[in-house]
Design a protein around this motif. Structure first.
Motif, PDB file in Angstrom:
ATOM      1  N   ASN A   1      83.886 -26.456   5.602  1.00  0.00           N
ATOM      2  CA  ASN A   1      83.605 -27.028   6.926  1.00  0.00           C
ATOM      3  C   ASN A   1      82.953 -28.412   6.830  1.00  0.00           C
ATOM      4  O   ASN A   1      82.519 -28.964   7.838  1.00  0.00           O
ATOM      5  N   GLN A   2      82.904 -28.967   5.608  1.00  0.00           N
ATOM      6  CA  GLN A   2      82.280 -30.271   5.404  1.00  0.00           C
ATOM      7  C   GLN A   2      82.850 -31.343   6.339  1.00  0.00           C
ATOM      8  O   GLN A   2      82.108 -32.087   6.961  1.00  0.00           O
ATOM      9  N   VAL A   3      84.181 -31.402   6.451  1.00  0.00           N
ATOM     10  CA  VAL A   3      84.814 -32.453   7.265  1.00  0.00           C
ATOM     11  C   VAL A   3      84.337 -32.325   8.715  1.00  0.00           C
ATOM     12  O   VAL A   3      84.062 -33.322   9.390  1.00  0.00           O
ATOM     13  N   TYR A   4      84.203 -31.076   9.194  1.00  0.00           N
ATOM     14  CA  TYR A   4      83.846 -30.872  10.604  1.00  0.00           C
ATOM     15  C   TYR A   4      82.367 -31.150  10.848  1.00  0.00           C
ATOM     16  O   TYR A   4      81.993 -31.694  11.884  1.00  0.00           O
ATOM     17  N   LEU A   5      81.521 -30.786   9.858  1.00  0.00           N
ATOM     18  CA  LEU A   5      80.090 -31.071  10.017  1.00  0.00           C
ATOM     19  C   LEU A   5      79.839 -32.574   9.991  1.00  0.00           C
ATOM     20  O   LEU A   5      79.013 -33.087  10.735  1.00  0.00           O
ATOM     21  N   SER A   6      80.581 -33.263   9.138  1.00  0.00           N
ATOM     22  CA  SER A   6      80.434 -34.704   9.036  1.00  0.00           C
ATOM     23  C   SER A   6      80.859 -35.341  10.373  1.00  0.00           C
ATOM     24  O   SER A   6      80.187 -36.229  10.903  1.00  0.00           O
ATOM     25  N   TYR A   7      81.972 -34.836  10.920  1.00  0.00           N
ATOM     26  CA  TYR A   7      82.447 -35.303  12.232  1.00  0.00           C
ATOM     27  C   TYR A   7      81.380 -35.064  13.292  1.00  0.00           C
ATOM     28  O   TYR A   7      81.027 -35.941  14.075  1.00  0.00           O
ATOM     29  N   ASN A   8      80.844 -33.838  13.300  1.00  0.00           N
ATOM     30  CA  ASN A   8      79.848 -33.458  14.297  1.00  0.00           C
ATOM     31  C   ASN A   8      78.609 -34.341  14.177  1.00  0.00           C
ATOM     32  O   ASN A   8      78.046 -34.791  15.179  1.00  0.00           O
ATOM     33  N   ASN A   9      78.212 -34.619  12.931  1.00  0.00           N
ATOM     34  CA  ASN A   9      77.023 -35.422  12.667  1.00  0.00           C
ATOM     35  C   ASN A   9      77.172 -36.825  13.267  1.00  0.00           C
ATOM     36  O   ASN A   9      76.340 -37.286  14.046  1.00  0.00           O
ATOM     37  N   VAL A  10      78.283 -37.484  12.923  1.00  0.00           N
ATOM     38  CA  VAL A  10      78.477 -38.871  13.363  1.00  0.00           C
ATOM     39  C   VAL A  10      78.770 -38.926  14.863  1.00  0.00           C
ATOM     40  O   VAL A  10      78.235 -39.779  15.581  1.00  0.00           O
ATOM     41  N   SER A  11      79.576 -37.980  15.365  1.00  0.00           N
ATOM     42  CA  SER A  11      79.926 -38.077  16.786  1.00  0.00           C
ATOM     43  C   SER A  11      78.727 -37.764  17.672  1.00  0.00           C
ATOM     44  O   SER A  11      78.594 -38.346  18.745  1.00  0.00           O
ATOM     45  N   ALA A  12      77.811 -36.883  17.225  1.00  0.00           N
ATOM     46  CA  ALA A  12      76.611 -36.596  18.027  1.00  0.00           C
ATOM     47  C   ALA A  12      75.783 -37.877  18.164  1.00  0.00           C
ATOM     48  O   ALA A  12      75.291 -38.199  19.254  1.00  0.00           O
ATOM     49  N   LEU A  13      75.671 -38.626  17.059  1.00  0.00           N
ATOM     50  CA  LEU A  13      74.889 -39.867  17.111  1.00  0.00           C
ATOM     51  C   LEU A  13      75.571 -40.902  18.017  1.00  0.00           C
ATOM     52  O   LEU A  13      74.928 -41.580  18.814  1.00  0.00           O
ATOM     53  N   LYS A  14      76.912 -40.972  17.910  1.00  0.00           N
ATOM     54  CA  LYS A  14      77.641 -41.936  18.745  1.00  0.00           C
ATOM     55  C   LYS A  14      77.492 -41.592  20.227  1.00  0.00           C
ATOM     56  O   LYS A  14      77.395 -42.466  21.071  1.00  0.00           O
ATOM     57  N   MET A  15      77.498 -40.277  20.521  1.00  0.00           N
ATOM     58  CA  MET A  15      77.359 -39.864  21.923  1.00  0.00           C
ATOM     59  C   MET A  15      75.974 -40.215  22.450  1.00  0.00           C
ATOM     60  O   MET A  15      75.828 -40.668  23.569  1.00  0.00           O
ATOM     61  N   LEU A  16      74.969 -40.002  21.600  1.00  0.00           N
ATOM     62  CA  LEU A  16      73.598 -40.324  22.010  1.00  0.00           C
ATOM     63  C   LEU A  16      73.488 -41.838  22.251  1.00  0.00           C
ATOM     64  O   LEU A  16      72.914 -42.278  23.248  1.00  0.00           O
ATOM     65  N   ALA A  17      74.080 -42.614  21.349  1.00  0.00           N
ATOM     66  CA  ALA A  17      74.006 -44.075  21.454  1.00  0.00           C
ATOM     67  C   ALA A  17      74.717 -44.572  22.718  1.00  0.00           C
ATOM     68  O   ALA A  17      74.326 -45.577  23.306  1.00  0.00           O
ATOM     69  N   ALA A  18      75.771 -43.852  23.138  1.00  0.00           N
ATOM     70  CA  ALA A  18      76.565 -44.341  24.282  1.00  0.00           C
ATOM     71  C   ALA A  18      75.936 -43.995  25.628  1.00  0.00           C
ATOM     72  O   ALA A  18      76.396 -44.486  26.660  1.00  0.00           O
ATOM     73  N   LYS A  19      74.867 -43.198  25.628  1.00  0.00           N
ATOM     74  CA  LYS A  19      74.238 -42.821  26.901  1.00  0.00           C
ATOM     75  C   LYS A  19      73.717 -44.080  27.586  1.00  0.00           C
ATOM     76  O   LYS A  19      73.215 -44.996  26.929  1.00  0.00           O
ATOM     77  N   ARG A  20      73.807 -44.071  28.928  1.00  0.00           N
ATOM     78  CA  ARG A  20      73.452 -45.304  29.646  1.00  0.00           C
ATOM     79  C   ARG A  20      72.018 -45.318  30.187  1.00  0.00           C
ATOM     80  O   ARG A  20      71.488 -46.371  30.476  1.00  0.00           O
ATOM     81  N   ASN A  21      71.414 -44.125  30.363  1.00  0.00           N
ATOM     82  CA  ASN A  21      70.122 -44.130  31.068  1.00  0.00           C
ATOM     83  C   ASN A  21      68.897 -44.231  30.163  1.00  0.00           C
ATOM     84  O   ASN A  21      67.881 -43.608  30.410  1.00  0.00           O
ATOM     85  N   TRP A  22      69.007 -45.044  29.112  1.00  0.00           N
ATOM     86  CA  TRP A  22      67.850 -45.306  28.256  1.00  0.00           C
ATOM     87  C   TRP A  22      66.841 -46.165  29.033  1.00  0.00           C
ATOM     88  O   TRP A  22      67.229 -47.084  29.750  1.00  0.00           O
ATOM     89  N   VAL A  23      65.544 -45.855  28.883  1.00  0.00           N
ATOM     90  CA  VAL A  23      64.507 -46.628  29.588  1.00  0.00           C
ATOM     91  C   VAL A  23      63.625 -47.299  28.535  1.00  0.00           C
ATOM     92  O   VAL A  23      63.125 -46.636  27.619  1.00  0.00           O
ATOM     93  N   LEU A  24      63.422 -48.617  28.688  1.00  0.00           N
ATOM     94  CA  LEU A  24      62.577 -49.353  27.739  1.00  0.00           C
ATOM     95  C   LEU A  24      61.121 -48.993  28.013  1.00  0.00           C
ATOM     96  O   LEU A  24      60.634 -49.147  29.135  1.00  0.00           O
ATOM     97  N   ASP A  25      60.422 -48.483  26.976  1.00  0.00           N
ATOM     98  CA  ASP A  25      59.034 -48.065  27.171  1.00  0.00           C
ATOM     99  C   ASP A  25      58.044 -49.076  26.633  1.00  0.00           C
ATOM    100  O   ASP A  25      56.945 -49.215  27.145  1.00  0.00           O
TER     101      ASP A  25
END
Ligand code: COA
Ligand code: ADP
Length: 580
Positions: free
Chosen positions: A367-391
Motif C-alpha cells: 500500500n506504499q503507493v497509496y499512502l504516499s498519494y494520501n500523504n501528499v494529497s492531504a497536504l495539497k488539500m490543506l494548502a488549497a483551503k481558502r479561509n486561512w486567517v493571518l494571526d
C-alpha cells in the motif's frame, strides 16, 4: 457583450453575470442527462452498468475534446465504486470536466448522480477519473494547452491530479510486484464442507464485430463500448456462479493498451477468478483481430470486476467457493486474493475522506503507493483551503490559522532568497532537522522506501514538563513539481510499522498531515510554507504564538533560515543522500 432584460449575459472569459451575481462556468464542463428506458436495463429493470460506462466515457471524451480541440481516445479509467443501482424511469445525470492537462494526456473527473423525477430526489451513484490522450496528428504527439483552474475546488483537483497520475502510471508495476508476492502461495485452501463450484462452469467467451456506431468519426472504437462489452461477459460469468443475477460493485483501474477500429473482431473472455464471502472477482480480457489478416490477436485490455449477488431483501448472499482449474486457474485464484487486499487498502486509504482515515495507517510495501498519494494529497488539500486567517507576522514570517470543523491547522510562511530546488534538497533530510528545530530531539531513518519516500523514527521532548518523551513513526513523501507553477512538496504523516510499535519508554504521538510547500517565485525568491494540521502534541506550542503570547514559531523559522543559508553550498551532499 449582450444584454437580455434583467439578465446581463456579460461574458468575461468564462465568468457570466446573471442578475448581478457572477457565475463561473468551467469551459471544459460537459453534462449529459439520460432517461433510463427498458432498452438500457436488465430483466430486473436496473440500468445495465455497461450502458452507464458508455455514457460516462462519451461525456468524459467530449469534455476532453473540448479542451484539446481535437479528437481524443480513452487511455485509462481509475477504480470505479458503484454505490447504487439505477432503475428504469430514473434519470442519470453525468457531469465531466477536465481537472488537468499534462503533455498529450488529460485527467477528466466524472460525477454520476441519479434523479427520481417524481419524488424530486437526487443521489450520487459514483465518481470516476479517466485519462484521455489527444490523438496524434500523423506521427506528431499533440502538446495540449494547460488547463487553468479557477475555483478552489478546481485548484484542489488540479493539484491532486498530478498525484493521481503518478499513482496510475505506477499501477502496472504495483500490481506486478503484488502478484509476484502472491505467486509464492501455491495452495488454495478450501474447506471441504461448503458449497464449491468449479471455476470452469463460469467461463465465458464471446465475439463482437466493431461497426461504425461503435466507433468515433475516425473509425476508432469507443473505450466505453469496449467496457460495455467486457461488463456484459463479466456479468454472465458472475451470474453463472450461483445461477442468480449478479450486480457489479467495483471495476479496478485499467488501461487501454492499444486501439481497435471498425471491422475488428473483438474476442472477450471472462471467468470467476475467486469468490469471497459476499463478493467475487471476475477477470475479463479483450483481444482484437482482423479477418484475413496474418497478424496475431492484439491484447486491448484486461479488467477485474467485483460482483455481489443480492437476495430478495437486497442483502448480499453468501457465495459458494470457487474450485480453480490447476495451473492458470490456481494462479488467478491466488492473484485475485492478493488484489482483494490491495483493493481494500486503496478504498480505505484513497476513497475515504481525509478526516475519516485513522491517524496511523499500517504501512506495508503493497500500500506504499497509496499512502504516499494520501500523504501528499492531504497536504495539497490543506494548502488549497481558502479561509486561512493571518494571526501574526514578524519580519515577514507569517503565522496563519485555519479552523475547519474539529481541526485547527496552522501555516508558517517565509520568503527565502534561494532557488526552490536548493531549499527542497536541504529540507528533505529530516534527520538534520534537529539542527534547527528545538522540538526535534532525535530523528533516524527506519527505512528508505524509494527515492521519494522515507520512514523516520522521531523523538521529541514532551509538551508537559516531567512527562515521558514522545516518539513518532513518520512517512515523509517528497515531490518535485509536475509543471511550472507547481511547488516542491515534502509531506509527513504517521504510519504504523510492526517493527516499531509503541513502547513504554515513549508516549506515541501522531501526525495527521504536515509538511513543506516550496514555491519558486518570479523574483528569484522562494516562498517556503510549513503546514501542520495540529494534533494535541503540537497545539500547546502553537496556541501561545497564535494568542500573541510568544513568537516561538518565528525563532524556529529564523533558525531554519540560518540552517538553509549554512548548507546552500553543500547541496551535492544532499543530492547524493536523496538521489535527486
Ligand atoms: N494511464 C494514464 N495515462 C497513461 C497510461 C495509463 N496507464 N499510459 C500512458 N499514459 C499517458 C502517458 O502518461 C502520456 O501522457 P503525457 O503525454 O501527458 O505525458 C500519454 O499517455 C502518451 O504516452 P506515450 O508513452 O507517448 O504513449 P503510449 O505508447 O503509452 O500510448 C496510448 C498511450 C493511450 C495512446 C495507447 O496505449 C493507446 O493508443 N491506447 C488505446 C487508446 C484507445 O484507443 N482507447 C479506446 C478504446 S480501444
Ligand atoms: P492472465 O491470463 O495472465 O491471468 P490476462 O490479462 O490475460 O491475464 O487475463 C485477465 C483475466 O481475464 C484473467 O484473470 C481471467 O479472469 C480472464 N481470462 C483470461 N483468459 C481467459 C480465458 N481463456 N477464458 C476465460 N477467462 C479468461
Amino acid at each position: 457583450m449582450t444584454s437580455q432584460g434583467g439578465n446581463s449575459l456579460l461574458q468575461d472569459g468564462q465568468v457570466f453575470s446573471l442578475q448581478n451575481a457572477l457565475i463561473y462556468c468551467n469551459p471544459t464542463e460537459v453534462k449529459m442527462s439520460q432517461m433510463v428506458l427498458p432498452c438500457h436495463a436488465n430483466h430486473q429493470g436496473e440500468l445495465s452498468m455497461g450502458q452507464l460506462l458508455k455514457w460516462i466515457d462519451t461525456t468524459a471524451c467530449l469534455s476532453a475534446e473540448k479542451h484539446a480541440g481535437c479528437s481524443c481516445v480513452t487511455a485509462s479509467m481509475d477504480d470505479i465504486h458503484i454505490e447504487h443501482t439505477i432503475s428504469v424511469g430514473h434519470v442519470v445525470n453525468i457531469k465531466a470536466k477536465v481537472n488537468r492537462a499534462f503533455n498529450s494526456s488529460m485527467e477528466v473527473g466524472i460525477q454520476v448522480s441519479c434523479e427520481n423525477l417524481f419524488q424530486g430526489k437526487e443521489w450520487n451513484v459514483c465518481k470516476a477519473f479517466a485519462t484521455f490522450v489527444a490523438s496524434k496528428q500523423g506521427t506528431e504527439k499533440i502538446r495540449l494547452k494547460p488547463f487553468e483552474p479557477y475555483t478552489q475546488e478546481e485548484q484542489v483537483e488540479y493539484s491532486i491530479a498530478a498525484e493521481r497520475r503518478r499513482m496510475r502510471l505506477a499501477h502496472a508495476e504495483t500490481i506486478k510486484a503484488l502478484l509476484l508476492k502472491s505467486a509464492v502461495q501455491e495452495e488454495c485452501n478450501q474447506s471441504e464442507t461448503v458449497n464449491v463450484v468449479p471455476a470452469e462452469k463460469t467461463r465465458v467467451e464471446s465475439v463482437e464485430l466493431v461497426l461504425p456506431p461503435h466507433a468515433n468519426h475516425q473509425g476508432y472504437t469507443f473505450g466505453g463500448q469496449i467496457m460495455a462489452w467486457m461488463e456484459n461477459v463479466a456479468t454472465i460469468a458472475a451470474s453463472r456462479l450461483c445461477n442468480s443475477y449478479a450486480t457489479l460493485r467495483t471495476i479496478d483501474m485499467f488501461h487501454f493498451r492499444g486501439p481497435s477500429q471498425v471491422g475488428d473482431r473483438l474476442v472477450l473472455k471472462a471467468i470467476v477468478n475467486s469468490a469471497f464471502k459476499n463478493s467475487m472477482e471476475v477477470g475479463v480480457c479483450a483481444h482484437a483481430y482482423r479477418e484475413g489478416s496474418e497478424d496475431s490477436l492484439r491484447h486491448l485490455n484486461s479488467a477485474f470486476m467485483t460482483f455481489i449477488v443480492l437476495d430478495k431483501e437486497g442483502q448480499p448472499i453468501t457465495l459458494p467457493q470457487i474450485k480453480p482449474e490447476p495451473g492458470d486457474g490456481v494462479r488467478r485464484y491466488n492473484e485475485a486474493n492478493a488484489r482483494k487486499k490491495l483493493r481494500l487498502d486503496r478504498k480505505y486509504i484513497i476513497s475515504c475522506k481525509q478526516t475519516e482515515v485513522p491517524l496511523s495507517v499500517p504501512w506495508d510495501p503493497c500500500n506504499q503507493v497509496y499512502l504516499s498519494y494520501n500523504n501528499v494529497s492531504a497536504l495539497k488539500m490543506l494548502a488549497a483551503k481558502r479561509n486561512w486567517v493571518l494571526d501574526s507576522e514578524k519580519n515577514k514570517v507569517k503565522l496563519s490559522t485555519l479552523e475547519d470543523g474539529q481541526f485547527l491547522s496552522f501555516k508558517i510562511e517565509m520568503e527565502v532568497p534561494l532557488e526552490a530546488s536548493t531549499i527542497f534538497l536541504i529540507l528533505s533530510d529530516l534527520t538534520r532537522r534537529t539542527e534547527w528545530d528545538p522540538h526535534y530531539q532525535k530523528c533516524e531513518v527506519i527505512q528508505k522506501v524509494n527515492d521519494d519516500d522515507t520512514i523516520y523514527h522521531l523523538i521529541t521532548p514532551s509538551v508537559k514538563e516531567g512527562s515521558k518523551f514522545q516518539d513518532f513513526v513518520l512517512l515523509a513523501s517528497r515531490r518535485k513539481p509536475c509543471a511550472a507553477g507547481d511547488p516542491f512538496v515534502i509531506a509527513f504523516r504517521s504510519v504504523t510499522l510492526p517493527t516499531h510499535l509503541a513502547t513504554s519508554e515513549y508516549t506515541r504521538g501522531e501526525v495527521q498531515c504536515a509538511g513543506f510547500s516550496i514555491l519558486q517565485q518570479e523574483d528569484s525568491q522562494t516562498k517556503v510554507t510549513y503546514y501542520n494540521q495540529a494534533s494535541p502534541e503540537v497545539l500547546p506550542y502553537i496556541t501561545t504564538d497564535i494568542a500573541g503570547l510568544s513568537s516561538g514559531y518565528y525563532t524556529t523559522f529564523e533558525s531554519c533560515l540560518k540552517y538553509i543559508e549554512r548548507n546552500k553550498n553543500n547541496i551535492t551532499l544532499f543530492m547524493q543522500e536523496h538521489k535527486l
